[in-house]
Scaffold this motif. Structure first.
Motif, short mmCIF file in Angstrom:
data_model
loop_
_atom_site.label_atom_id
_atom_site.label_comp_id
_atom_site.label_asym_id
_atom_site.label_seq_id
_atom_site.Cartn_x
_atom_site.Cartn_y
_atom_site.Cartn_z
N ILE A 148 -0.39 2.25 -13.57
CA ILE A 148 0.47 3.06 -12.71
C ILE A 148 0.30 4.50 -13.20
O ILE A 148 0.58 4.78 -14.37
CB ILE A 148 1.93 2.59 -12.78
CG1 ILE A 148 2.05 1.15 -12.29
CG2 ILE A 148 2.84 3.53 -12.01
CD1 ILE A 148 3.39 0.50 -12.54
N GLN A 157 1.29 -4.64 -7.16
CA GLN A 157 0.78 -3.90 -6.00
C GLN A 157 -0.34 -2.95 -6.42
O GLN A 157 -1.33 -2.80 -5.70
CB GLN A 157 1.91 -3.13 -5.31
CG GLN A 157 2.98 -4.01 -4.69
CD GLN A 157 2.44 -4.98 -3.65
OE1 GLN A 157 1.42 -4.76 -3.03
NE2 GLN A 157 3.14 -6.07 -3.47
N HIS A 158 -0.20 -2.32 -7.59
CA HIS A 158 -1.26 -1.45 -8.09
C HIS A 158 -2.51 -2.26 -8.41
O HIS A 158 -3.62 -1.85 -8.08
CB HIS A 158 -0.78 -0.67 -9.31
CG HIS A 158 0.01 0.53 -8.94
ND1 HIS A 158 1.31 0.45 -8.49
CD2 HIS A 158 -0.31 1.85 -8.92
CE1 HIS A 158 1.75 1.65 -8.22
NE2 HIS A 158 0.79 2.52 -8.46
N TRP A 159 -2.34 -3.40 -9.05
CA TRP A 159 -3.50 -4.24 -9.40
C TRP A 159 -4.19 -4.72 -8.13
O TRP A 159 -5.42 -4.72 -8.06
CB TRP A 159 -3.08 -5.41 -10.26
CG TRP A 159 -2.49 -5.01 -11.59
CD1 TRP A 159 -2.70 -3.86 -12.28
CD2 TRP A 159 -1.55 -5.76 -12.36
NE1 TRP A 159 -1.96 -3.84 -13.43
CE2 TRP A 159 -1.25 -4.99 -13.51
CE3 TRP A 159 -0.94 -6.99 -12.20
CZ2 TRP A 159 -0.37 -5.43 -14.49
CZ3 TRP A 159 -0.07 -7.43 -13.18
CH2 TRP A 159 0.21 -6.66 -14.31
N THR A 199 4.41 8.76 -4.86
CA THR A 199 4.33 9.44 -6.15
C THR A 199 5.70 9.75 -6.73
O THR A 199 5.80 10.14 -7.89
CB THR A 199 3.54 10.77 -6.02
OG1 THR A 199 4.19 11.59 -5.07
CG2 THR A 199 2.11 10.50 -5.61
N GLU A 217 -6.10 -0.71 -8.93
CA GLU A 217 -5.71 0.25 -9.95
C GLU A 217 -5.21 -0.49 -11.18
O GLU A 217 -4.30 -1.32 -11.08
CB GLU A 217 -4.64 1.19 -9.41
CG GLU A 217 -5.14 2.03 -8.25
CD GLU A 217 -4.12 3.03 -7.75
OE1 GLU A 217 -3.19 3.38 -8.51
OE2 GLU A 217 -4.25 3.47 -6.60
N ARG A 244 0.83 -1.21 0.00
CA ARG A 244 0.00 0.00 0.00
C ARG A 244 0.86 1.26 0.00
O ARG A 244 0.55 2.25 -0.65
CB ARG A 244 -0.94 0.00 1.19
CG ARG A 244 -2.06 -1.01 1.01
CD ARG A 244 -3.07 -0.90 2.11
NE ARG A 244 -4.08 -1.94 1.97
CZ ARG A 244 -5.25 -1.90 2.56
NH1 ARG A 244 -5.57 -0.89 3.35
NH2 ARG A 244 -6.11 -2.88 2.39
N LYS A 284 3.24 9.06 -11.46
CA LYS A 284 4.46 8.89 -10.65
C LYS A 284 5.66 9.48 -11.40
O LYS A 284 5.69 9.51 -12.63
CB LYS A 284 4.70 7.42 -10.35
CG LYS A 284 3.50 6.80 -9.62
CD LYS A 284 3.86 5.59 -8.85
CE LYS A 284 2.66 4.93 -8.22
NZ LYS A 284 2.01 5.68 -7.18
N VAL A 344 2.19 1.82 -3.52
CA VAL A 344 1.16 2.36 -4.41
C VAL A 344 0.93 3.85 -4.11
O VAL A 344 0.73 4.65 -5.03
CB VAL A 344 -0.16 1.57 -4.27
CG1 VAL A 344 -1.30 2.25 -5.00
CG2 VAL A 344 0.03 0.14 -4.80
N CYS A 346 3.05 9.41 -16.20
CA CYS A 346 4.29 9.20 -15.45
C CYS A 346 5.44 9.92 -16.12
O CYS A 346 5.44 10.14 -17.33
CB CYS A 346 4.61 7.70 -15.33
SG CYS A 346 3.45 6.81 -14.27
#
Length: 145
Positions: free
Chosen positions: A48, A39-41, A24, A45, A18, A51, A21, A105
């Motif tokens: 990405i 981790q995003h999935w 930034t 989310e 967490r 960032k 994710v 990004c």
């Protein structure tokens, strides 16, 4: 009577995911792209988003789907003599599966290792014209003892 059992504590792995994710900005660090994507999935989310990566090593194996607002500034895109070896032209014009989407990004002076890139024709042409493979850059030598 309703169940008053407290929810289980968050595991250290989940807490770390967490936090990753929520970040930034990444600076002067190695980023394992498959882990960042997962981790995003896991956080729900699909991409990405938003960032900034500065002076990072972005490691695969992975294929990045370059989406709106993503920029590469003075990056080394991979170890190859021909940048076209790192680019994949999508067959479908509507959806891609099995790729890491990045949107909005910014990659500044990053080095990409074992990463391919996909996107629309304009993006691929721009990458071919405006970026350098890692093998064409003079990398700083390791300090000697």
């Amino acid at each position: 009577m309703t169940d008053q059992t407290p929810s289980p504590e968050m595991s250290p792995e989940e807490a770390a995911g967490r936090a990753l994710v929520a970040r930034t900005s990444f600076e002067k660090t190695a980023v394992w792209l498959p882990s960042l994507a997962v981790q995003h999935w896991n956080a729900g989310e699909k991409f990405i988003v938003g960032k900034t990566f500065t002076d990072c090593v972005i490691e695969g194996p992975a294929v990045i789907a370059v989406m709106d607002g993503t920029v590469f500034e003075n990056c080394a895109m991979g170890v190859t003599e021909d940048i076209r070896n790192l680019l994949y032209r999508p067959v479908s014009q509507t959806k891609l599966a099995g790729v890491v989407g990045v949107s909005g990004c910014r990659f500044v002076r990053c080095r990409f290792l074992h990463v391919g890139f996909t996107g629309g024709d304009a993006l691929l042409e721009g990458l071919m014209a405006g970026v350098s493979p890692l093998s064409s850059l003079a990398l700083p030598s390791e300090p000697s003892a």
